[in-house]
Design an enzyme around this catalytic site. Sequence first.
Site, mmCIF file in Angstrom:
data_model
loop_
_atom_site.group_PDB
_atom_site.id
_atom_site.type_symbol
_atom_site.label_atom_id
_atom_site.label_comp_id
_atom_site.label_asym_id
_atom_site.label_seq_id
_atom_site.Cartn_x
_atom_site.Cartn_y
_atom_site.Cartn_z
ATOM 1 C CG PHE A 106 -1.865 1.053 1.249
ATOM 2 C CD1 PHE A 106 -2.692 1.389 0.339
ATOM 3 C CD2 PHE A 106 -1.923 1.787 2.695
ATOM 4 C CE1 PHE A 106 -3.583 2.762 0.581
ATOM 5 C CE2 PHE A 106 -2.950 3.008 2.602
ATOM 6 C CZ PHE A 106 -3.457 3.223 1.800
ATOM 7 C CB VAL A 107 3.255 2.396 2.389
ATOM 8 C CG1 VAL A 107 4.204 3.861 2.297
ATOM 9 C CG2 VAL A 107 2.224 2.655 3.521
ATOM 10 C CB VAL A 150 8.295 -7.533 -5.916
ATOM 11 C CG1 VAL A 150 7.940 -6.120 -6.277
ATOM 12 C CG2 VAL A 150 9.079 -8.032 -7.050
ATOM 13 N NE ARG A 151 7.724 -12.227 1.281
ATOM 14 C CZ ARG A 151 7.547 -12.738 2.074
ATOM 15 N NH1 ARG A 151 6.722 -12.035 3.019
ATOM 16 N NH2 ARG A 151 7.844 -14.231 2.410
ATOM 17 C CB ALA A 169 9.323 -4.917 2.978
ATOM 18 N NE ARG A 190 3.797 -12.593 10.806
ATOM 19 C CZ ARG A 190 2.712 -12.599 11.770
ATOM 20 N NH1 ARG A 190 2.634 -11.811 12.698
ATOM 21 N NH2 ARG A 190 1.975 -13.577 11.824
ATOM 22 C CB SER A 226 4.115 1.329 13.693
ATOM 23 O OG SER A 226 2.819 1.395 14.199
ATOM 24 C CE1 TYR A 273 3.901 -3.871 12.274
ATOM 25 C CE2 TYR A 273 2.754 -2.424 13.390
ATOM 26 C CZ TYR A 273 3.346 -2.613 12.433
ATOM 27 O OH TYR A 273 3.755 -1.784 11.232
ATOM 28 N N GLY A 329 -25.322 2.456 4.230
ATOM 29 C CA GLY A 329 -26.380 2.968 5.088
ATOM 30 C C GLY A 329 -26.730 2.101 6.392
#
Length: 318
Positions: free
Chosen positions: A12-13, A33-34, A70, A72, A115, A141, A190
Amino acid sequence: MTHVLVTGGTGFVGAALAEKIKRDGRFEVSVSVRDKRQLPGVHTCSVSGLDGGTSWSTALEGIDVVVHTAARVHVMRESLSDPLTEFRKVNVEGTLNLARQAAASGVKRFVFLSSIKVNGEGTELGKPYKPDDIPHPLDPYGVSKMEAEKALFGLTEEVQMDVVVIRPVLVYGPGVKANFLSMIRWLDKGVPLPLGAIHNARSLVALDNLVSLIVTCVDHPAAADQIFLVSDGEDLSTTQLLARISQMLKKPSRLIPVPPWALDFVARLFKRGDFSKRLCGSLQVDISKTRSLLNWSPEVSVDQGLAKTISHFVEQGK
């Protein structure tokens, strides 16, 4: 020209950051990339996994700056019996392994996406977290991110490489997933929500603002060996956030004013007290250091960031 490696190039980032760097024009960009896929418009390196044994030699060739996105990531309903061990393998051992190889290959700066969970899970209203607060992570985390930060700053005493740490709050933007996407879907359908009387304050950061700060940290001299917090600069209550999203969806806001104590009581009955804290509790950050030291300010407002997020949601067919 400075050559930047972005890890997690499909995330995403990471994907948004690579695109931002490419458009910036001042830097060359490569992404890791993995899998075997090649991303359009950027040099792509395939890296098998992210742990203490990963080889980064090919990806690091000719690289001046590493931006490490990157990881977990935080899992809402963790199923592993020992999640901290798994977080450490990737977020601590994997990060330090990459940083050591980066320094050995001549990389001058290592930008680490950490984070706000390193600071903790919540603040008192009007008492935001600051970058120099004593860390107080409460989940595996957050602990792993804190340990990675400490390992990186320890490494700077051994090698000639700067470290920059960025601790974002909740990131939203086009393509956002998890709880933020669920919230948008509820409002779009809604669904009445008992969240019309929440008077907390939470800092958010639009994806555009986060990648803007990361790009600033790539080569800003004052960023070296610093920790930065980042947000949009405007804090919202849960009720205000939901109301603004409903307005942008052009849907009526069906927010029922249930007292927070009642929400917390019900959440605890169903063993979802952590979810209640995120909805009703405050989490604010002070970005004055980020603004003053880097002469940086958010590129987009909360409303602009939300509008872009909702527009993408609608275009993608919800």
